[in-house]
Design an enzyme around this catalytic site. Sequence first.
Site, PDB file in Angstrom:
ATOM      1  N   TYR A   2      73.839  12.950  -3.685  1.00  0.00           N
ATOM      2  CA  TYR A   2      73.052  13.047  -4.912  1.00  0.00           C
ATOM      3  C   TYR A   2      73.799  13.826  -5.995  1.00  0.00           C
ATOM      4  O   TYR A   2      73.556  13.643  -7.182  1.00  0.00           O
ATOM      5  CB  TYR A   2      71.730  13.766  -4.637  1.00  0.00           C
ATOM      6  CG  TYR A   2      70.603  12.886  -4.169  1.00  0.00           C
ATOM      7  CD1 TYR A   2      70.732  12.117  -3.015  1.00  0.00           C
ATOM      8  CD2 TYR A   2      69.405  12.835  -4.866  1.00  0.00           C
ATOM      9  CE1 TYR A   2      69.696  11.322  -2.570  1.00  0.00           C
ATOM     10  CE2 TYR A   2      68.355  12.046  -4.429  1.00  0.00           C
ATOM     11  CZ  TYR A   2      68.508  11.294  -3.284  1.00  0.00           C
ATOM     12  OH  TYR A   2      67.465  10.509  -2.851  1.00  0.00           O
TER      13      TYR A   2
ATOM     14  N   LYS B 176      75.249  10.968  10.714  1.00  0.00           N
ATOM     15  CA  LYS B 176      75.942   9.716  11.026  1.00  0.00           C
ATOM     16  C   LYS B 176      77.357  10.117  11.450  1.00  0.00           C
ATOM     17  O   LYS B 176      78.371   9.683  10.866  1.00  0.00           O
ATOM     18  CB  LYS B 176      75.919   8.795   9.793  1.00  0.00           C
ATOM     19  CG  LYS B 176      76.430   7.398  10.035  1.00  0.00           C
ATOM     20  CD  LYS B 176      75.523   6.539  10.925  1.00  0.00           C
ATOM     21  CE  LYS B 176      76.191   5.214  11.236  1.00  0.00           C
ATOM     22  NZ  LYS B 176      75.474   4.426  12.260  1.00  0.00           N
TER      23      LYS B 176
ATOM     24  N   ASP C 228      70.502   5.919  12.053  1.00  0.00           N
ATOM     25  CA  ASP C 228      69.942   4.589  12.353  1.00  0.00           C
ATOM     26  C   ASP C 228      69.002   4.676  13.549  1.00  0.00           C
ATOM     27  O   ASP C 228      67.900   4.110  13.538  1.00  0.00           O
ATOM     28  CB  ASP C 228      71.057   3.543  12.566  1.00  0.00           C
ATOM     29  CG  ASP C 228      72.167   4.009  13.501  1.00  0.00           C
ATOM     30  OD1 ASP C 228      72.200   5.200  13.873  1.00  0.00           O
ATOM     31  OD2 ASP C 228      73.017   3.159  13.864  1.00  0.00           O
TER      32      ASP C 228
ATOM     33  N   ASP D  68      65.627  11.758   2.207  1.00  0.00           N
ATOM     34  CA  ASP D  68      64.865  10.960   1.241  1.00  0.00           C
ATOM     35  C   ASP D  68      64.316   9.717   1.937  1.00  0.00           C
ATOM     36  O   ASP D  68      63.130   9.396   1.841  1.00  0.00           O
ATOM     37  CB  ASP D  68      65.788  10.557   0.079  1.00  0.00           C
ATOM     38  CG  ASP D  68      65.085   9.682  -0.937  1.00  0.00           C
ATOM     39  OD1 ASP D  68      63.944  10.032  -1.310  1.00  0.00           O
ATOM     40  OD2 ASP D  68      65.656   8.653  -1.342  1.00  0.00           O
TER      41      ASP D  68
ATOM     42  N   ASP E 120      60.143   8.929   3.529  1.00  0.00           N
ATOM     43  CA  ASP E 120      59.294   7.797   3.136  1.00  0.00           C
ATOM     44  C   ASP E 120      58.813   7.055   4.380  1.00  0.00           C
ATOM     45  O   ASP E 120      57.654   6.660   4.483  1.00  0.00           O
ATOM     46  CB  ASP E 120      60.059   6.806   2.243  1.00  0.00           C
ATOM     47  CG  ASP E 120      59.843   7.075   0.751  1.00  0.00           C
ATOM     48  OD1 ASP E 120      59.688   8.258   0.383  1.00  0.00           O
ATOM     49  OD2 ASP E 120      59.826   6.108  -0.039  1.00  0.00           O
TER      50      ASP E 120
END
Length: 391
Positions: free
Chosen positions: A174, A223, A255, A279, A283
């Site tokens: 970001y 990751k 994942d 983020d 959600d």
Amino acid sequence: MLKPIADRMAFNKLYGFFIKVRRGGTGIKGETMNKKIALIKGDGIGPEIVESAVRVLEVVAEKYGHSFEFNSYLAGGCAIDACGEPLPQETIDGCLASDSVILGAVGGPKWDGVPAEIRPEKGLLKIRSTMGLYTNLRPAKIYPALKEASPLRADIVDQGVDIMIVRELTGGIYFGERGYREGKYGEEAYDVEAYSVTEIERIAHVAFQTAMKRNKKVTSVDKANVLESSRLWRKTMERINKEYPEVQLNHMYVDNAAMQLVRNPSQFDVIVTSNIFGDILSDEASQITGSIGMLPSSSLGSTTRGMYEPIHGSAPDIAGTGKANPIATILSAAMMLRYSFDMEEEAKAIETAVDKVLNDGYRTADIAGNSAKALNCTEITDIIISYIKGF
Ligand code: IPM
Ligand code: MG
């Protein structure tokens, strides 16, 4: 070694002590406090849901003898319209001069065409980084009364879902280097994911300290099978974990974490992860709990001044229709009372009222399903307020 929450608690104690001394008080329950709260209503449904939170806070102030002063500032699309930029200096100054900030939501299709550097979201990112809010807490839990609203099978939901997502908020992709360059296939754009040891250490401390107050289990999501920044993340998490021997740490690739969240969400207690993974996963977690309209969040740095916002967006499609669910923002206000103002009882009063309102069958459109009659934003706020008054 940085220990943000410990620092904050020490700060809280010190701050509380000064207030007590100033007032000559004893620090017993019921002490009155004056707090300055900056409001960034933002775009879309932002103004409606912030209005609901303010009404709830006014009732809490009255009931517990506090005084809250609210000042509104512009950020996001409305600030672009009014001043040509998404985060005017006046807003930054106003937030920094307040004890805390409540934000509705920013953005909408109206500003899709504006240049990248003045997009509404830029304003949000800039206020997070200017205020140094590197910790984003996003609790995702299933309310028993809303079990039916979850898209997951009942036998999965019945195991219980109560997750605290600790999202790093001022680093990573970001805020990394970005731009355009000539690449192998001609012009390309790039965004860099970079994390320093210091940034990982401080969020690790928050995660472990959060877990110490819960079930002492941290899942660090990365990751590391592909990304160098994730390998540093993992190594640093393991090192800091040694300072919290009671906390059980496990690692999960992002994942797999996305899959495990729908397969078996009850396995998670605290999830700590980078800005972008947090983020996305928050959600996903919110939808598991039934509606994104229910999830609050707090953003904190190394002082008690925080920013509190629902995790959902500005929902321009329902703005002004009354369909917005104000609960995420009202619960964010409760988090503000707890984390920034040390008002546990007051925070609980709001959370208990929301619980009861849901248990008694009151719903907004997003959580109504087929059966219940949906109340609008003002109506459900009125009911939550009447429950708080009734305690
Ligand atoms: C969130 C939002 C923001 C983010 C956007 C609006 C910049 O999605 O708070 O989750 O990506 O952090
Ligand atoms: Mg998001």
